[in-house]
Design a protein around this motif. Structure first.
Motif, PDB file in Angstrom:
ATOM      1  N   ILE A 159      -6.126   4.953  -7.156  1.00  0.00           N
ATOM      2  CA  ILE A 159      -5.975   3.587  -6.658  1.00  0.00           C
ATOM      3  C   ILE A 159      -7.266   2.823  -6.928  1.00  0.00           C
ATOM      4  N   TYR A 189      -8.120   7.263   1.501  1.00  0.00           N
ATOM      5  CA  TYR A 189      -7.676   7.222   2.891  1.00  0.00           C
ATOM      6  C   TYR A 189      -8.644   7.986   3.801  1.00  0.00           C
ATOM      7  N   GLN A 226       0.811  -1.216   0.000  1.00  0.00           N
ATOM      8  CA  GLN A 226       0.000   0.000   0.000  1.00  0.00           C
ATOM      9  C   GLN A 226       0.842   1.263   0.000  1.00  0.00           C
ATOM     10  N   LEU A 249      -6.187   0.178   3.615  1.00  0.00           N
ATOM     11  CA  LEU A 249      -5.304   1.331   3.401  1.00  0.00           C
ATOM     12  C   LEU A 249      -4.972   1.969   4.744  1.00  0.00           C
ATOM     13  N   MET A 306       0.037   4.383  -2.326  1.00  0.00           N
ATOM     14  CA  MET A 306      -0.234   5.716  -1.808  1.00  0.00           C
ATOM     15  C   MET A 306       0.741   6.756  -2.358  1.00  0.00           C
ATOM     16  N   THR A 307       1.989   6.348  -2.625  1.00  0.00           N
ATOM     17  CA  THR A 307       3.000   7.326  -3.032  1.00  0.00           C
ATOM     18  C   THR A 307       3.088   7.524  -4.538  1.00  0.00           C
ATOM     19  N   SER A 317      -8.464   8.824  -5.683  1.00  0.00           N
ATOM     20  CA  SER A 317      -7.106   9.276  -5.390  1.00  0.00           C
ATOM     21  C   SER A 317      -6.668   8.687  -4.056  1.00  0.00           C
ATOM     22  N   PRO A 318      -5.362   8.562  -3.826  1.00  0.00           N
ATOM     23  CA  PRO A 318      -4.892   7.984  -2.560  1.00  0.00           C
ATOM     24  C   PRO A 318      -5.457   8.682  -1.326  1.00  0.00           C
ATOM     25  N   LEU A 319      -5.413  10.010  -1.301  1.00  0.00           N
ATOM     26  CA  LEU A 319      -5.885  10.723  -0.115  1.00  0.00           C
ATOM     27  C   LEU A 319      -7.397  10.638   0.032  1.00  0.00           C
TER      28      LEU A 319
END
Length: 381
Positions: free
Chosen positions: A204, A222, A194, A234, A198-199, A217-219
């Motif tokens: 995702i 999350y 993960q 996550l 995330m980076t 999006s990752p954020l």
């Protein structure tokens, strides 16, 4: 026009349903990362795009062209595998130009493509070496270079960094992100890590049991997981989950109770979807928990005893037994809680602590596992 589009893709292996009605659109130039536990279907889905797996139903469209029945070599894709798959008797230059030689391209074109890829990947001084003379990171760059020389419409990566040590994985994450920015190509990347997701990802795709749980999006994923599976998958350490009972349920909020913790008044949740007595799950991320010296305003507090301390330099991770809280962090159902502190903590094994959290940081998941919490803002600070 989208770069890759999957329409109702289904895949069966005898009685096993590997992919279930997958619908996904990937835009040109996106870096999309597919994540999920082992057996969730992420590698199968990547191989479906590549044409290495035949689907039972649905369509695979690349740059507006239906390639469902086309051979892998005709789809305009290049794939980088977990194993480097380099020819040991060939030099770096010969390995990188192999695909073009098989396509019977002119020597001048092959040399130019290899030189360009070597410059991008900083392999100019390695071109005359053989794979056994290279480090793991260099070998993986050669495998990526072999893909670059083909100038594909879409790059596919199947866990390409899993064979590297931790330091090399970090370095290669940076290099792949830089490569994407430089080439502007569409990249689809499969990983179980993960941190890589995330980076590196623009978006995702979280998969579970052959179906997509959430895309974003990752954020965004999350901060606003669609369900308890995404919330738990996550985040490292993973989110803490506590089972609670519904005491009151109204259109504007609910009250939740469980032994070992004060009653939670959760505003903004539509309680009309719940009934009194329903079991719901409350989630709290480890970084949102605090060690409380004295009762603080706005904090919901509960006691716990330290079971393990991990000092990681800039942060400390505490593992607590917060019984009689019924957490779902382990199969035993005991009150195991994980706390992540962004400082060195003097806590020791056996210490009894008071733990607190701001109720606005908690998530509520209904009996069906879906998130009931209103969307939280994604704030970059």
């Amino acid at each position: 026009m989208s770069s890759v589009e999957l329409r109702k893709v289904d895949k069966h292996y005898a009685g096993y349903h590997a992919l279930r009605a997958i619908d996904l659109t990937i835009e040109k130039g996106e870096f999309v990362v597919m994540v999920g536990p082992s057996g969730c279907g992420k590698s199968t889905l990547l191989k479906t795009i590549a044409g290495l797996e035949t689907i039972n139903s649905g369509q695979v469209v690349i740059n507006g062209r239906d390639v469902t029945k086309e051979e892998p070599g005709d789809r305009g894709i290049a794939m980088v595998f977990q194993s480097y798959a380099l020819y040991p008797h060939m030099t770096v230059a010969e390995n990188m130009g192999f695909g073009l030689r098989m396509a019977k391209r002119p020597k001048a074109e092959i040399d130019a493509a290899v030189k360009r890829a070597a410059q991008i990947l900083r392999l100019e001084e390695q071109l005359d070496k053989r794979p056994k003379q290279l480090s793991g990171g260099q070998r993986q760059r050669v495998a990526i270079g072999r893909a670059i020389t083909r100038s594909p419409e879409v790059f596919l990566f199947d866990e390409p960094l899993s064979n590297l040590d931790a330091a090399l994985r970090t370095q290669m994450r940076v290099e792949l992100s830089s490569l994407h920015a430089q080439l502007g190509s569409t990249m689809i990347y499969v990983t179980h890590d993960q941190v890589e997701a995330m980076t590196m990802a623009d978006r995702i795709v979280v998969l579970n049991k052959g179906q997509i749980e959430q895309v974003g999006s990752p954020l965004e994923l999350y901060a606003n997981p669609a369900n308890i599976f995404v919330a738990g998958f996550l985040g490292a350490p993973r989110m803490n989950f506590v089972e609670m009972k519904v005491e009151t349920a109204e259109a504007t909020g609910v009250k939740l109770a469980t032994a070992g913790m004060p009653t939670l008044a959760m505003n903004g949740i539509d309680g009309t979807k719940l009934s009194i007595g329903d079991t719901v799950t409350v989630g709290i991320r480890p970084e949102h928990l605090h060690v409380v010296e004295s009762a603080g305003a706005g904090l919901t507090c509960f006691p716990g005893q330290v079971r393990l301390v991990e000092h990681l330099g800039r942060e400390t991770v505490l593992y607590l037994d917060a019984s009689p809280l019924q957490t779902t962090n382990s199969d035993s159902g005991t009150g195991n809680f994980t706390i992540q502190l962004n400082k060195i903590s003097p806590a020791s094994v056996g210490s009894r602590l008071s733990i607190g959290f701001e109720i606005g940081n908690a998530y509520v998941f209904g009996p069906d596992g879906r998130t009931l919490t209103p969307k939280k803002p994604v704030v970059l600070t």
